[in-house]
Scaffold this active site. Structure first.
Site, PDB file in Angstrom:
ATOM      1  CD  GLN A  64      -3.069  47.720  40.307  1.00 57.25           C
ATOM      2  OE1 GLN A  64      -1.567  47.979  40.724  1.00 57.25           O
ATOM      3  NE2 GLN A  64      -4.149  47.975  40.699  1.00 57.25           N
ATOM      4  CD  GLU A 108      -6.997  42.105  41.264  1.00 54.25           C
ATOM      5  OE1 GLU A 108      -7.463  42.437  40.254  1.00 54.25           O
ATOM      6  OE2 GLU A 108      -6.855  42.815  42.192  1.00 54.25           O
ATOM      7  CG  ASP A 136      -7.259  49.847  38.399  1.00 50.65           C
ATOM      8  OD1 ASP A 136      -6.838  51.037  38.395  1.00 50.65           O
ATOM      9  OD2 ASP A 136      -7.050  49.005  39.561  1.00 50.65           O
ATOM     10  CD  GLU A 162     -10.405  51.000  39.917  1.00 49.94           C
ATOM     11  OE1 GLU A 162      -9.607  50.859  40.961  1.00 49.94           O
ATOM     12  OE2 GLU A 162     -11.143  50.074  39.264  1.00 49.94           O
ATOM     13  CG  ASP A 201      -9.035  52.094  44.150  1.00 44.67           C
ATOM     14  OD1 ASP A 201      -9.374  52.232  45.225  1.00 44.67           O
ATOM     15  OD2 ASP A 201      -8.330  51.289  43.776  1.00 44.67           O
ATOM     16  CE  LYS A 248      -9.645  48.699  45.625  1.00 43.78           C
ATOM     17  NZ  LYS A 248      -8.099  49.059  44.997  1.00 43.78           N
ATOM     18  NE  ARG A 277      -7.320  46.838  48.061  1.00 39.37           N
ATOM     19  CZ  ARG A 277      -7.036  48.145  48.791  1.00 39.37           C
ATOM     20  NH1 ARG A 277      -7.589  48.620  49.983  1.00 39.37           N
ATOM     21  NH2 ARG A 277      -5.750  48.687  48.418  1.00 39.37           N
ATOM     22  CB  SER A 278      -4.236  42.610  44.917  1.00 42.02           C
ATOM     23  OG  SER A 278      -3.341  43.400  45.906  1.00 42.02           O
ATOM     24  CE  LYS A 293     -11.008  46.505  40.167  1.00 35.66           C
ATOM     25  NZ  LYS A 293     -10.011  47.699  40.134  1.00 35.66           N
TER      26      LYS A 293
END
EC number: 4.2.1.11
Length: 451
Positions: free
Chosen positions: A167, A209, A250, A307, A334, A359, A388-389, A410
């Site tokens: 990702q 992102e 990630d 991650e 995560d 998060k 978050r995205s 991040k």
């Protein structure tokens, strides 16, 4: 005691054009706080519930029944009457009252998005009333540590319509003296990466992102381009020394796990469509084979952090990964831990990870988020503050990263205003700290979890 006098929620849009919730809080002494709640694309199954308008009277308001008017109503009609009159500085009491009002383990009744919006807006209102930056209000006068940014310059997985199953491919500028210098270095790598991609005939469209989303033939090809971009910028691809820039991944492995095997579906499909399937190329792995694959990548590339290398249900995969590589590499949970203290305790006891991703909307209140961070740090783990995205102009996580001395943040690439807003806020915080004392940027030393 400064009382909350007004709480108001509204429906707005996030960076993907999907509805999200914004909450405003006002206090008797003139304090004001406003918070916008983010939303994830690849989510852990144990996350607190983001309440959408599916099968409600608001269902047809927005595409895909993704409205949040039910959550808005819950704030305005249920939560607001219960917290108006309470002291805005009593964060934990207010958060606990909302948890009790909801009464479910995953906040599915009122919605984690409704509860989090209020929780963050209350903290901001209290800070504003005291004429204090949010990071000072949350962290006191001691925090001076600026976080090392994890910049997601190549997007894949659920964040991009390309061929990559992993990702996020990130760079971490470690060998620099200040946050601003680190960001300047990342800026050079980002733009040199764009130049190299164009030169090689790849598109430079960006994903959710802000990172590039080229159709590579392998994950290794993405890593090769990162190494080349770091070198092209005059920096050292590595962990230590001046001008060092490391790589982080990630994998978001839950997204390519089918319950039995890990399958690189996107790479496999692209290979078959191009009739380029190599007999030696492998797209399916069991847990042990995937561990060996990561080992090959770690041996070849300057990767300091991975991650979600395994699916959220594959505890044995995480344990084996951390046991084999955790002394020298950051193993981040995560989807595995979803900012949940009870799950984090299990991960600590099993030695499944040495770092947790944080998060806010995975757990749904500021107090519970701080509890998870403090437990991780007390246990010798790092806590990486994350976006978050689906994001917005809200910069809460920048202040949070400094407040808790997380050392790492991040928050996307150097593209898209929703990502840049956090970096700009960190530049302002560094300037603020330098005007009073000295902001610290310690690069490689933030990895106190590594032996």
């Amino acid at each position: 005691m400064s009382k909350i006098t007004k709480v108001f929620a509204r429906e707005i849009l996030d960076s993907r054009g999907n509805p999200t919730i914004q909450v405003d809080v006002y206090t008797l002494a003139g304090g004001f706080g406003s918070a916008i709640v983010p939303s994830g694309a690849s989510t852990g199954s144990r996350e607190a519930l983001e309440l959408r308008d599916t099968n409600t009277k608001y269902a047809d308001n927005w595409y895909g029944q993704k409205g949040v008017m039910t959550a808005v109503d819950n704030v305005n009609n249920i939560i607001a009457p219960e917290i108006i009159g309470l002291c805005c500085k009593n964060q934990r009491l207010i958060d606990q009252k909302m948890i009790e009002l909801d009464g479910t383990p995953n906040k599915e009744k009122l919605g984690a998005n409704a509860i989090l919006g209020v929780s963050l807006a209350v903290a901001k209102a209290a800070a504003n009333e005291l004429r204090m930056p949010l990071f000072r209000y949350l962290g006191g006068t001691n925090p001076t540590l600026m976080p090392v940014p994890m910049l997601n310059v190549i997007n894949g997985g659920e964040h991009a319509s390309n061929t990559l199953d992993f990702q996020e491919f990130m760079i971490m500028p470690l060998g620099f003296r200040t946050f601003k210098e680190a960001l300047q270095a990342a800026n050079k790598v980002f733009h040199n990466l764009a130049k190299l991609l164009k030169k090689s005939g790849f598109e430079t469209q960006v994903g959710d992102e802000g990172g590039f989303a080229p159709n590579f033939n392998s994950h290794e090809q993405a890593l090769d381009f990162l190494v080349d971009a770091i070198k092209e910028s005059g920096f050292n691809p590595g962990f230590k020394g001046e001008n060092a820039v490391a790589i982080a991944i990630d994998a978001a492995a839950s997204e390519f796990y089918n319950g039995q095997k890990y399958v690189f579906k996107k790479l496999k499909s692209a290979s078959l469509n191009k009739n380029q399937a190599d007999l030696d190329e492998k797209f399916e792995f069991n847990s042990e084979e995937l561990l060996n694959y990561y080992g090959q990548l770690l041996a070849k590339y300057p990767i300091i952090s991975i991650e979600d290398g395994f699916a959220e249900s594959d505890w044995q995969g995480f344990i084996a990964f951390n046991q084999k590589y955790g002394n020298n590499h950051q193993i981040v949970g995560d989807d595995l831990t979803v900012t949940n203290v009870e799950i984090l305790k299990k991960a600590i006891n099993l030695k499944a990870i040495n770092s947790i991703l944080i998060k806010l909307n995975q757990i749904g209140t500021l107090s519970e988020t701080l509890d998870a961070i403090h437990l991780a740090q007390k246990s010798g783990m790092t806590a990486v503050i994350s976006h978050r995205s689906g994001e917005s102009e809200d910069t809460t996580i920048a202040d949070l990263a400094v407040a808790v001395s997380s050392g790492q943040i991040k928050t996307g690439s150097l593209s898209r205003t929703d990502r840049i807003a956090k970096y700009n806020r960190l530049l302002v915080i560094e300037e603020y700290l330098n005007s009073y004392a000295k902001a610290d940027y310690i690069g490689r030393e933030v990895f106190y979890n590594l032996k």
